[in-house]
Design a protein around this motif. Structure first.
Motif, PDB file in Angstrom:
ATOM      1  N   ALA A 100      18.558  -3.536  -7.833  1.00  0.00           N
ATOM      2  CA  ALA A 100      18.193  -4.231  -6.598  1.00  0.00           C
ATOM      3  C   ALA A 100      17.465  -5.524  -6.908  1.00  0.00           C
ATOM      4  CB  ALA A 100      17.346  -3.324  -5.722  1.00  0.00           C
ATOM      5  N   THR A 101      18.169  -6.459  -7.511  1.00  0.00           N
ATOM      6  CA  THR A 101      17.590  -7.771  -7.797  1.00  0.00           C
ATOM      7  C   THR A 101      18.095  -8.770  -6.763  1.00  0.00           C
ATOM      8  OG1 THR A 101      17.438  -7.361 -10.178  1.00  0.00           O
ATOM      9  CG2 THR A 101      17.415  -9.650  -9.458  1.00  0.00           C
ATOM     10  N   LEU A 102      17.158  -9.387  -6.051  1.00  0.00           N
ATOM     11  CA  LEU A 102      17.509 -10.436  -5.096  1.00  0.00           C
ATOM     12  C   LEU A 102      17.459 -11.776  -5.818  1.00  0.00           C
ATOM     13  CD1 LEU A 102      17.980 -11.314  -2.071  1.00  0.00           C
ATOM     14  CD2 LEU A 102      15.504 -11.676  -1.976  1.00  0.00           C
ATOM     15  N   SER A 140      23.483 -19.840  -2.805  1.00  0.00           N
ATOM     16  CA  SER A 140      23.954 -18.464  -2.914  1.00  0.00           C
ATOM     17  C   SER A 140      22.789 -17.494  -2.822  1.00  0.00           C
ATOM     18  CB  SER A 140      24.703 -18.262  -4.241  1.00  0.00           C
ATOM     19  OG  SER A 140      23.814 -18.418  -5.342  1.00  0.00           O
ATOM     20  N   ILE A 141      23.085 -16.289  -2.291  1.00  0.00           N
ATOM     21  CA  ILE A 141      22.100 -15.214  -2.167  1.00  0.00           C
ATOM     22  C   ILE A 141      22.805 -13.932  -2.564  1.00  0.00           C
ATOM     23  CG2 ILE A 141      20.451 -14.037  -0.660  1.00  0.00           C
ATOM     24  CD1 ILE A 141      20.900 -16.391   1.350  1.00  0.00           C
ATOM     25  N   THR A 142      22.279 -13.246  -3.562  1.00  0.00           N
ATOM     26  CA  THR A 142      22.882 -11.975  -3.968  1.00  0.00           C
ATOM     27  C   THR A 142      21.803 -10.904  -4.071  1.00  0.00           C
ATOM     28  OG1 THR A 142      22.658 -12.492  -6.340  1.00  0.00           O
ATOM     29  CG2 THR A 142      24.732 -13.103  -5.263  1.00  0.00           C
ATOM     30  N   LEU A 143      22.190  -9.671  -3.796  1.00  0.00           N
ATOM     31  CA  LEU A 143      21.320  -8.514  -3.975  1.00  0.00           C
ATOM     32  C   LEU A 143      22.087  -7.484  -4.791  1.00  0.00           C
ATOM     33  CD1 LEU A 143      18.656  -7.022  -3.355  1.00  0.00           C
ATOM     34  CD2 LEU A 143      19.809  -6.024  -1.361  1.00  0.00           C
ATOM     35  N   GLY A 144      21.659  -7.264  -6.021  1.00  0.00           N
ATOM     36  CA  GLY A 144      22.358  -6.332  -6.888  1.00  0.00           C
ATOM     37  C   GLY A 144      23.813  -6.706  -7.087  1.00  0.00           C
ATOM     38  N   GLY A 145      24.104  -7.994  -7.106  1.00  0.00           N
ATOM     39  CA  GLY A 145      25.473  -8.454  -7.311  1.00  0.00           C
ATOM     40  C   GLY A 145      26.269  -8.650  -6.033  1.00  0.00           C
ATOM     41  N   GLY A 187      20.566  -2.538   2.218  1.00  0.00           N
ATOM     42  CA  GLY A 187      19.304  -2.319   1.528  1.00  0.00           C
ATOM     43  C   GLY A 187      18.206  -3.315   1.785  1.00  0.00           C
ATOM     44  N   ILE A 188      18.296  -4.107   2.864  1.00  0.00           N
ATOM     45  CA  ILE A 188      17.248  -5.082   3.157  1.00  0.00           C
ATOM     46  C   ILE A 188      16.468  -4.648   4.387  1.00  0.00           C
ATOM     47  CG2 ILE A 188      16.731  -7.483   3.709  1.00  0.00           C
ATOM     48  CD1 ILE A 188      19.175  -8.320   2.247  1.00  0.00           C
ATOM     49  N   SER A 210      14.561   2.715   6.961  1.00  0.00           N
ATOM     50  CA  SER A 210      15.917   2.557   6.421  1.00  0.00           C
ATOM     51  C   SER A 210      15.960   2.769   4.911  1.00  0.00           C
ATOM     52  CB  SER A 210      16.463   1.169   6.751  1.00  0.00           C
ATOM     53  OG  SER A 210      15.738   0.166   6.054  1.00  0.00           O
ATOM     54  N   ARG A 211      14.792   3.029   4.298  1.00  0.00           N
ATOM     55  CA  ARG A 211      14.667   3.148   2.844  1.00  0.00           C
ATOM     56  C   ARG A 211      15.257   1.915   2.163  1.00  0.00           C
ATOM     57  NH1 ARG A 211      16.748   8.064  -0.017  1.00  0.00           N
ATOM     58  NH2 ARG A 211      15.166   7.555  -1.548  1.00  0.00           N
TER      59      ARG A 211
END
Length: 257
Positions: free
Chosen positions: A23-25, A80-85, A100-101, A174-175
């Motif tokens: 989970a890397t933003l 660009s914006i990515t979360l976990g790819g 996941g946000i 929402s965890r």
């Protein structure tokens, strides 16, 4: 006495779109324009798993615009914006929570005509009502006991600080893999700001990824490990929260001294 029980927030399930990914933003060259006015220009940063990052700056620096652009609530000018790819620029705002946000908007925006409990359950709309969801609700009550005590009270009857706790608790239902917070201290007394800081610090200690946008530098430095200082829509400084809290240049940029 503080309990040693571990929150489940530190082990969020990976979204179906990117199973097992970290989970890397990652934000790269993000820009925001309102008509012909540039609010944010080419901002880049990242929030790693379990990392807490703050964005501070004076009014109009572009902090809220950055957060809204991440959520897809305002048009992005590029980047660009990515979360976990996962490419979040292709995700609709209403679907962000499914990936996941968690988002705590400026001004809280609780549903005043619904009870505290129903507000919290709305935060879990993308989940099934099962043992896991019930456990998350219990953990939110553990983080903010007042929400459990006032579960059947209308949200509109809560104080500003209690509504802020409700807004954070609703997002946690929402965890999320990462929690985005926009000005959580706005309009709160110093005592309540301290309670919000304690809750964010606890989430940070339990491994929740946080991105905190704030004007209150003291709260931000206390709740995060790293910070960006924004000025006129750009990142003026970056560093650890400890370093920036002692840097005289931050006082000049942030306070205009």
């Amino acid at each position: 006495m503080r309990t040693t029980r571990t929150f489940p927030f530190r082990r969020p399930a990976a979204p179906a779109a990117t199973p097992g990914s970290a989970a890397t933003l990652t934000v790269d060259d993000l820009s925001v324009r309102y008509g012909g006015v540039r609010a944010v220009g080419s901002i880049s940063f990242s929030v790693g798993p379990g990392e807490s990052v703050g964005i501070i700056g004076a009014n109009g620096a572009g902090k809220t615009s950055t957060l809204k652009a991440l959520m897809g609530l305002v048009p992005r000018g590029g980047g660009s914006i990515t979360l976990g790819g996962l490419d979040l620029t292709r995700v609709r705002a209403r679907d962000m929570v499914r990936h996941g946000i968690g988002y705590v908007p400026e001004g809280r925006h609780v549903f005043p005509g619904l009870t505290v409990e129903k507000n919290l359950l709305l935060g879990a709309y993308a989940r099934r009502w099962d043992a896991g969801t019930r456990a998350t609700l219990a953990e939110v009550h553990q983080l903010f006991p007042v929400l459990g005590e006032m579960g059947q009270r209308l949200a509109g009857a809560l104080s500003g600080g209690q509504q802020q706790m409700l807004s954070i608790g609703r997002a946690l239902m929402s965890r999320p893999r990462i929690l985005l917070l926009d000005e959580p201290s706005m309009g709160l007394s110093p005592k309540l700001v301290g309670e919000i800081l304690s809750a964010l610090t606890r989430l940070r200690e339990e491994g929740m990824s946080l991105l905190l946008v704030e004007q209150n530098a003291t709260l931000t430095f206390g709740a995060t490990s790293h910070c960006l200082v924004m000025e006129n829509g750009a990142v003026a400084m970056t560093g650890t929260s400890g370093e920036l809290s002692r840097d005289v240049r931050v006082r000049r940029i942030y306070l205009g001294l």
